[in-house]
Design a protein around this motif. Structure first.
Motif, PDB file in Angstrom:
ATOM      1  N   TRP A   9      29.683  25.696  40.508  1.00  0.00           N
ATOM      2  CA  TRP A   9      29.764  24.480  39.697  1.00  0.00           C
ATOM      3  C   TRP A   9      28.369  24.012  39.269  1.00  0.00           C
ATOM      4  CZ3 TRP A   9      34.070  22.220  37.759  1.00  0.00           C
ATOM      5  CH2 TRP A   9      33.918  20.966  37.143  1.00  0.00           C
ATOM      6  N   ASP A  10      27.430  24.043  40.223  1.00  0.00           N
ATOM      7  CA  ASP A  10      26.095  23.500  39.962  1.00  0.00           C
ATOM      8  C   ASP A  10      25.022  24.558  39.705  1.00  0.00           C
ATOM      9  OD1 ASP A  10      26.767  20.840  40.104  1.00  0.00           O
ATOM     10  OD2 ASP A  10      26.416  20.697  42.256  1.00  0.00           O
ATOM     11  N   GLY A  11      25.275  25.785  40.132  1.00  0.00           N
ATOM     12  CA  GLY A  11      24.235  26.802  40.042  1.00  0.00           C
ATOM     13  C   GLY A  11      24.568  27.921  39.078  1.00  0.00           C
ATOM     14  N   ALA A  12      23.717  28.930  39.100  1.00  0.00           N
ATOM     15  CA  ALA A  12      23.942  30.124  38.291  1.00  0.00           C
ATOM     16  C   ALA A  12      24.345  31.271  39.231  1.00  0.00           C
ATOM     17  CB  ALA A  12      22.666  30.473  37.534  1.00  0.00           C
ATOM     18  N   PRO A  13      25.240  32.144  38.760  1.00  0.00           N
ATOM     19  CA  PRO A  13      25.978  32.058  37.488  1.00  0.00           C
ATOM     20  C   PRO A  13      27.050  30.965  37.527  1.00  0.00           C
ATOM     21  CG  PRO A  13      26.747  33.928  38.784  1.00  0.00           C
ATOM     22  CD  PRO A  13      25.584  33.361  39.526  1.00  0.00           C
ATOM     23  N   HIS A  14      27.100  30.188  36.469  1.00  0.00           N
ATOM     24  CA  HIS A  14      28.047  29.075  36.389  1.00  0.00           C
ATOM     25  C   HIS A  14      29.430  29.608  36.032  1.00  0.00           C
ATOM     26  CE1 HIS A  14      29.445  25.005  35.658  1.00  0.00           C
ATOM     27  NE2 HIS A  14      29.884  25.370  34.458  1.00  0.00           N
ATOM     28  N   SER A  15      30.458  29.095  36.697  1.00  0.00           N
ATOM     29  CA  SER A  15      31.831  29.515  36.397  1.00  0.00           C
ATOM     30  C   SER A  15      32.797  28.448  36.883  1.00  0.00           C
ATOM     31  CB  SER A  15      32.156  30.853  37.072  1.00  0.00           C
ATOM     32  OG  SER A  15      33.533  31.159  36.939  1.00  0.00           O
TER      33      SER A  15
ATOM     34  N   THR B  14      26.038  36.913  42.559  1.00  0.00           N
ATOM     35  CA  THR B  14      27.413  37.174  42.133  1.00  0.00           C
ATOM     36  C   THR B  14      28.198  35.868  42.084  1.00  0.00           C
ATOM     37  OG1 THR B  14      28.428  37.420  44.333  1.00  0.00           O
ATOM     38  CG2 THR B  14      27.300  39.356  43.423  1.00  0.00           C
ATOM     39  N   LEU B  15      29.375  35.931  41.509  1.00  0.00           N
ATOM     40  CA  LEU B  15      30.242  34.751  41.432  1.00  0.00           C
ATOM     41  C   LEU B  15      30.818  34.369  42.793  1.00  0.00           C
ATOM     42  CD1 LEU B  15      32.188  35.463  38.118  1.00  0.00           C
ATOM     43  CD2 LEU B  15      30.383  33.775  38.482  1.00  0.00           C
TER      44      LEU B  15
ATOM     45  N   GLY C 175      26.636  48.108  39.171  1.00  0.00           N
ATOM     46  CA  GLY C 175      26.778  48.025  37.722  1.00  0.00           C
ATOM     47  C   GLY C 175      28.164  47.681  37.232  1.00  0.00           C
ATOM     48  N   PHE C 176      29.082  47.336  38.148  1.00  0.00           N
ATOM     49  CA  PHE C 176      30.430  46.959  37.720  1.00  0.00           C
ATOM     50  C   PHE C 176      30.375  45.638  36.958  1.00  0.00           C
ATOM     51  CE2 PHE C 176      34.551  44.824  38.525  1.00  0.00           C
ATOM     52  CZ  PHE C 176      35.390  45.772  37.947  1.00  0.00           C
ATOM     53  N   ASP C 177      30.926  45.635  35.748  1.00  0.00           N
ATOM     54  CA  ASP C 177      30.840  44.434  34.900  1.00  0.00           C
ATOM     55  C   ASP C 177      32.201  43.835  34.558  1.00  0.00           C
ATOM     56  OD1 ASP C 177      31.810  46.342  33.202  1.00  0.00           O
ATOM     57  OD2 ASP C 177      30.199  46.189  31.711  1.00  0.00           O
ATOM     58  N   GLY C 178      33.236  44.246  35.271  1.00  0.00           N
ATOM     59  CA  GLY C 178      34.557  43.675  35.044  1.00  0.00           C
ATOM     60  C   GLY C 178      35.530  44.573  34.324  1.00  0.00           C
ATOM     61  N   ALA C 179      35.072  45.734  33.854  1.00  0.00           N
ATOM     62  CA  ALA C 179      35.945  46.693  33.168  1.00  0.00           C
ATOM     63  C   ALA C 179      36.738  46.046  32.035  1.00  0.00           C
ATOM     64  CB  ALA C 179      36.898  47.360  34.168  1.00  0.00           C
ATOM     65  N   GLY C 180      36.059  45.199  31.276  1.00  0.00           N
ATOM     66  CA  GLY C 180      36.706  44.558  30.137  1.00  0.00           C
ATOM     67  C   GLY C 180      37.408  43.259  30.453  1.00  0.00           C
ATOM     68  N   ILE C 181      37.471  42.913  31.728  1.00  0.00           N
ATOM     69  CA  ILE C 181      38.093  41.647  32.151  1.00  0.00           C
ATOM     70  C   ILE C 181      36.977  40.670  32.502  1.00  0.00           C
ATOM     71  CG2 ILE C 181      39.596  40.541  33.846  1.00  0.00           C
ATOM     72  CD1 ILE C 181      41.008  43.237  34.184  1.00  0.00           C
ATOM     73  N   ASN C 182      37.128  39.430  32.083  1.00  0.00           N
ATOM     74  CA  ASN C 182      36.125  38.410  32.373  1.00  0.00           C
ATOM     75  C   ASN C 182      35.832  38.375  33.875  1.00  0.00           C
ATOM     76  OD1 ASN C 182      34.881  35.829  32.967  1.00  0.00           O
ATOM     77  ND2 ASN C 182      35.438  35.210  30.893  1.00  0.00           N
ATOM     78  N   PRO C 183      34.563  38.477  34.277  1.00  0.00           N
ATOM     79  CA  PRO C 183      34.215  38.463  35.711  1.00  0.00           C
ATOM     80  C   PRO C 183      34.761  37.250  36.460  1.00  0.00           C
ATOM     81  CG  PRO C 183      32.320  39.133  34.414  1.00  0.00           C
ATOM     82  CD  PRO C 183      33.380  38.701  33.430  1.00  0.00           C
ATOM     83  N   SER C 184      34.904  36.111  35.771  1.00  0.00           N
ATOM     84  CA  SER C 184      35.437  34.925  36.442  1.00  0.00           C
ATOM     85  C   SER C 184      36.850  35.162  36.946  1.00  0.00           C
ATOM     86  CB  SER C 184      35.422  33.725  35.485  1.00  0.00           C
ATOM     87  OG  SER C 184      34.114  33.276  35.240  1.00  0.00           O
ATOM     88  N   TRP C 185      37.630  35.939  36.203  1.00  0.00           N
ATOM     89  CA  TRP C 185      39.010  36.186  36.630  1.00  0.00           C
ATOM     90  C   TRP C 185      39.069  37.170  37.788  1.00  0.00           C
ATOM     91  CZ3 TRP C 185      41.182  32.146  35.445  1.00  0.00           C
ATOM     92  CH2 TRP C 185      40.992  31.531  34.203  1.00  0.00           C
TER      93      TRP C 185
END
Length: 261
Positions: free
Chosen positions: A225-231, A48-49, A173-183
């Motif tokens: 910054w350096d790994g995945a998932p990158h954000s 996860t982020l 399975g939550f994917d952000g509900a239409g909002i970018n996961p980074s936010w």
């Protein structure tokens, strides 16, 4: 020495041993699955982020060493600290048992149950902080193994709770509900920062708590910054939150020291 004190001392010692066995299971000893691989990898550093880089978890070594010191120290309270120890023992024992329970629950793959367990752990550690604030440490050993170790424990669990919730949501399975996961991640980090600042203010700048929160946040920043998932937004928010929490605590501590001088 009251009989009740002796019983409490035994309870703390048994709880620490259970916590230690749980930690060994959590790293793969006794046939356990390492936490990063348990529950389908939901708590891995790239899941996860809000997952910290794997190096962040070295803080558990400090926590377990600190709890070992506390367990020994609580057998030999000074006259000045006897009442403080009496009020601390059962809550601290409870946190150690919850720590072991969390590991076993994750091993079983019950990720949402683990969220409940860590939330209760966080609440109990907050109660421990209140007890610590109501009395002063008696000597250097108490400052290190009671105030310091338990403060680090609380600070780390603050960050771990956010990461645990993120893991549970992602695994569901939550994917952000239409909002970018980074936010979503940035919003969660703002909340963690708010909790860190509130704890710093409430505790008048206890650096151990803030330092552990900053540690966890800094390793989230590194991972994103350096790994995945990158954000990049997550990395920047985590780094900024770490600076704010630690900066507020240090400024309050300096003010408290200079004000008392």
């Amino acid at each position: 020495m009251h009989l009740t004190d002796r019983i409490q001392q035994i309870v703390v010692t048994v709880s620490y041993l259970a916590c230690l066995v749980g930690s060994m299971i959590g790293v793969g000893v006794f046939g356990g699955t390492p936490i990063a691989s348990a529950a389908g990898g939901a708590l891995a550093s790239d899941a996860t982020l809000l997952a910290p880089a794997s190096a962040a978890f070295s803080i558990w070594t400090v926590v377990y060493v600190g709890l070992a010191g506390y367990t020994v120290l609580q057998w030999f309270p000074t006259t000045a600290s006897a009442d403080r120890q009496r009020r601390l023992r059962l809550p601290v024992a409870g946190t150690m048992l919850l720590n072991a329970a969390w590991i076993l629950v994750v091993q079983a793959g019950w990720i949402w149950v683990s969220v409940v367990v860590i939330a209760v752990l966080l609440a109990l550690l907050s109660r421990v902080l209140v007890i610590l604030m109501r009395s002063r440490a008696s000597g250097l050993l108490e400052r290190l193994f009671i105030d310091g170790a338990l403060g680090i424990y609380l600070g780390w669990v603050c960050v771990a709770t956010a990461a645990n919730v993120a893991a549970a949501l992602t695994s569901s399975g939550f994917d952000g509900a239409g909002i970018n996961p980074s936010w979503w991640a940035v919003g969660a980090l703002v909340a963690v920062c708010g909790v860190g600042v509130a704890l710093a203010v409430r505790s008048k700048g206890r650096v151990a708590v803030a330092a552990a929160i900053a540690w966890g946040l800094a390793w989230i920043a590194v991972a994103r910054w350096d790994g995945a998932p990158h954000s990049v937004p997550t990395a920047v928010a985590a780094a900024a939150a770490a600076v704010v929490v630690l900066g507020v605590a240090l400024s309050l501590r300096v003010r408290a020291v200079t004000g008392a001088a």
